[in-house]
Structures are given as structure tokens and as C-alpha cells.
Scaffold this active site. Structure first.
Site, PDB file in Angstrom:
ATOM      1  N   LYS A  10       0.813  -1.213   0.000  1.00 52.61           N
ATOM      2  CA  LYS A  10       0.000   0.000   0.000  1.00 52.61           C
ATOM      3  C   LYS A  10       0.857   1.279   0.000  1.00 52.61           C
ATOM      4  CE  LYS A  10      -3.994  -2.154   2.217  1.00 52.61           C
ATOM      5  NZ  LYS A  10      -5.027  -2.002   3.249  1.00 52.61           N
ATOM      6  N   TYR A  50     -12.615  -2.011  -3.836  1.00 48.89           N
ATOM      7  CA  TYR A  50     -13.090  -2.224  -2.467  1.00 48.89           C
ATOM      8  C   TYR A  50     -14.617  -2.148  -2.361  1.00 48.89           C
ATOM      9  CZ  TYR A  50      -8.490  -2.033  -0.073  1.00 48.89           C
ATOM     10  OH  TYR A  50      -7.231  -2.309   0.416  1.00 48.89           O
ATOM     11  N   ASN A 113      -2.135   0.232   6.627  1.00 55.96           N
ATOM     12  CA  ASN A 113      -1.624  -1.010   7.199  1.00 55.96           C
ATOM     13  C   ASN A 113      -0.725  -1.807   6.259  1.00 55.96           C
ATOM     14  OD1 ASN A 113      -3.619  -1.867   5.517  1.00 55.96           O
ATOM     15  ND2 ASN A 113      -4.744  -3.068   7.030  1.00 55.96           N
ATOM     16  N   HIS A 116      -2.180  -5.483   1.572  1.00 54.17           N
ATOM     17  CA  HIS A 116      -3.488  -6.110   1.395  1.00 54.17           C
ATOM     18  C   HIS A 116      -3.276  -7.531   0.892  1.00 54.17           C
ATOM     19  CE1 HIS A 116      -7.589  -6.830  -0.038  1.00 54.17           C
ATOM     20  NE2 HIS A 116      -7.010  -7.339  -1.110  1.00 54.17           N
ATOM     21  N   GLU A 127     -10.060 -10.052  -7.576  1.00 57.99           N
ATOM     22  CA  GLU A 127      -9.013  -9.032  -7.415  1.00 57.99           C
ATOM     23  C   GLU A 127      -7.909  -9.183  -8.454  1.00 57.99           C
ATOM     24  OE1 GLU A 127      -9.813  -8.182  -2.664  1.00 57.99           O
ATOM     25  OE2 GLU A 127      -7.971  -9.226  -3.229  1.00 57.99           O
TER      26      GLU A 127
HETATM   27  P1  CMP Z   1      -7.442  -4.482   3.628  1.00 51.99           P
HETATM   28  O1  CMP Z   1      -6.953  -5.810   4.055  1.00 51.99           O
HETATM   29  O2  CMP Z   1      -6.891  -3.894   2.381  1.00 51.99           O
HETATM   30  O3  CMP Z   1      -9.042  -4.524   3.506  1.00 51.99           O
HETATM   31  C1  CMP Z   1      -9.855  -3.413   3.682  1.00 51.99           C
HETATM   32  C2  CMP Z   1      -9.110  -2.236   4.249  1.00 51.99           C
HETATM   33  O4  CMP Z   1      -9.919  -1.284   4.894  1.00 51.99           O
HETATM   34  C3  CMP Z   1      -8.167  -2.706   5.349  1.00 51.99           C
HETATM   35  O5  CMP Z   1      -7.116  -3.455   4.829  1.00 51.99           O
HETATM   36  C4  CMP Z   1      -7.782  -1.387   5.981  1.00 51.99           C
HETATM   37  O6  CMP Z   1      -6.836  -0.671   5.201  1.00 51.99           O
HETATM   38  C5  CMP Z   1      -9.133  -0.670   5.908  1.00 51.99           C
HETATM   39  N1  CMP Z   1      -9.876  -0.799   7.163  1.00 51.99           N
HETATM   40  C6  CMP Z   1     -10.429  -1.901   7.682  1.00 51.99           C
HETATM   41  N2  CMP Z   1     -11.049  -1.623   8.835  1.00 51.99           N
HETATM   42  C7  CMP Z   1     -10.888  -0.309   9.042  1.00 51.99           C
HETATM   43  C8  CMP Z   1     -11.300   0.573  10.057  1.00 51.99           C
HETATM   44  N3  CMP Z   1     -12.015   0.152  11.107  1.00 51.99           N
HETATM   45  N4  CMP Z   1     -10.947   1.875   9.948  1.00 51.99           N
HETATM   46  C9  CMP Z   1     -10.238   2.308   8.883  1.00 51.99           C
HETATM   47  N5  CMP Z   1      -9.814   1.498   7.863  1.00 51.99           N
HETATM   48  C10 CMP Z   1     -10.125   0.204   7.965  1.00 51.99           C
END
Ligand code: CMP
Length: 138
Positions: A10, A50, A113, A116, A127
Site C-alpha cells: 500500500k 473495495y 496497514n 493487502h 481481485e
Molecule cells: P485491507 O486488508 O486492504 O481490507 C480493507 C481495508 O480497509 C483494510 O485493509 C484497511 O486498510 C481498511 N480498514 C479496515 N477496517 C478499518 C477501520 N475500522 N478503519 C479504517 N480502515 C479500515
């Protein structure tokens, strides 16, 4: 049997210069990199990717973040790739991620984070097809 999954390094991890270290973790864990490309995606592309999260309160922020800078789109392969990548990534919220996981090492917050990974076979198929043409999967 070898299985494919889809992954993204990311924009937060790319900005901080963690791309090489994350790729090293992925290869060390036995994944073959079937395909990888650097991209700068639009908010609209992020929303399509998403779409399952479209009703969630974080959806707009997430899509703005994903289009905030370059990222790396990847297709990875190994036995049990989908579950094994999710284990290697660690929990979505880095505060809950196990020691040694990519998110524990490199993620800054629940949204930013670092990585993904697809959460199931159907998701992986969607995806991979969303970002890659068949001729790119080598
Ligand atoms: P990802 O695994 O890419 O899947 C969905 C994404 O949404 C997740 O990683 C985070 O980047 C984001 N995400 C999931 N939960 C939250 C949350 N509670 N607040 C903000 N972002 C979130």
C-alpha cells in the site's frame, strides 16, 4: 496444490521505503511472484476494487488513501497462498498483529496497514482479474 492470491503493497509502505523489505518477507515465506506492477490508481478504481466495503464508514477515507500515492499490485503463488499470506500479513489493525508479521513490522494504523491480501478464493479471482490481464500472469 499451488494457489494464487492477490496482494498490494500500500501507499504508506511505498512512501516509507518498505517495498524491498516487504517483498523479501514474501519471498522468504516461499511465495513466487507471478506478476508485479507499480501503479498510481484513481479514487474510482479504488472504489471498484473495495466495493464490498462501500457501506462501511471508512470507505471514502480508505479509497482516498489508496489513491494517495504509488503502490505495488501483485499476484503471488504457493501452496495455500491465500491463508498463508494473511498469516504473514498479521491482523488488519497492527495493534493486534502478531510479532514477526508484516503489519506488526511496517503498518502505521488500521487504515495505513502496509499490505493487502485476498481473503478467499472468490475474492482472489475477482481481485486478480480487476488489475491483471491473463497475459501478464506468467
Ligand atoms: P485491507 O486488508 O486492504 O481490507 C480493507 C481495508 O480497509 C483494510 O485493509 C484497511 O486498510 C481498511 N480498514 C479496515 N477496517 C478499518 C477501520 N475500522 N478503519 C479504517 N480502515 C479500515
Amino acid at each position: 496444490m499451488a494457489q494464487r492470491t492477490f496482494s498490494i503493497i500500500k501507499p504508506d509502505a511505498v512512501r516509507k521505503g518498505h517495498t524491498g523489505a516487504i517483498l523479501a518477507e514474501i519471498e522468504k515465506a516461499g511465495f513466487k511472484i507471478v506478476s508485479i506492477k507499480k501503479a498510481a490508481i484513481s479514487v474510482e478504481q479504488a472504489k471498484g476494487f473495495y466495493y464490498v466495503h462501500k457501506e462501511r464508514p471508512f470507505f471514502n477515507d480508505l479509497c482516498a488513501f489508496m489513491s494517495s500515492g504509488p503502490l505495488f499490485l501483485m499476484v503471488l503463488e504457493k501452496d495455500n497462498a491465500i491463508a498463508d499470506l494473511r498469516k504473514l500479513m498479521g491482523a488488519t489493525n497492527p495493534a493486534n498483529a502478531e510479532e514477526g508479521t508484516i503489519r506488526k513490522k511496517f503498518a502505521g494504523s488500521i487504515q495505513e496497514n502496509a499490505i493487502h491480501g485476498s481473503d478467499g478464493e472468490d475474492t482472489a479471482a475477482f481481485e486478480i482479474g480487476y488489475w491483471f490481464a491473463g497475459c501478464e500472469l506468467i
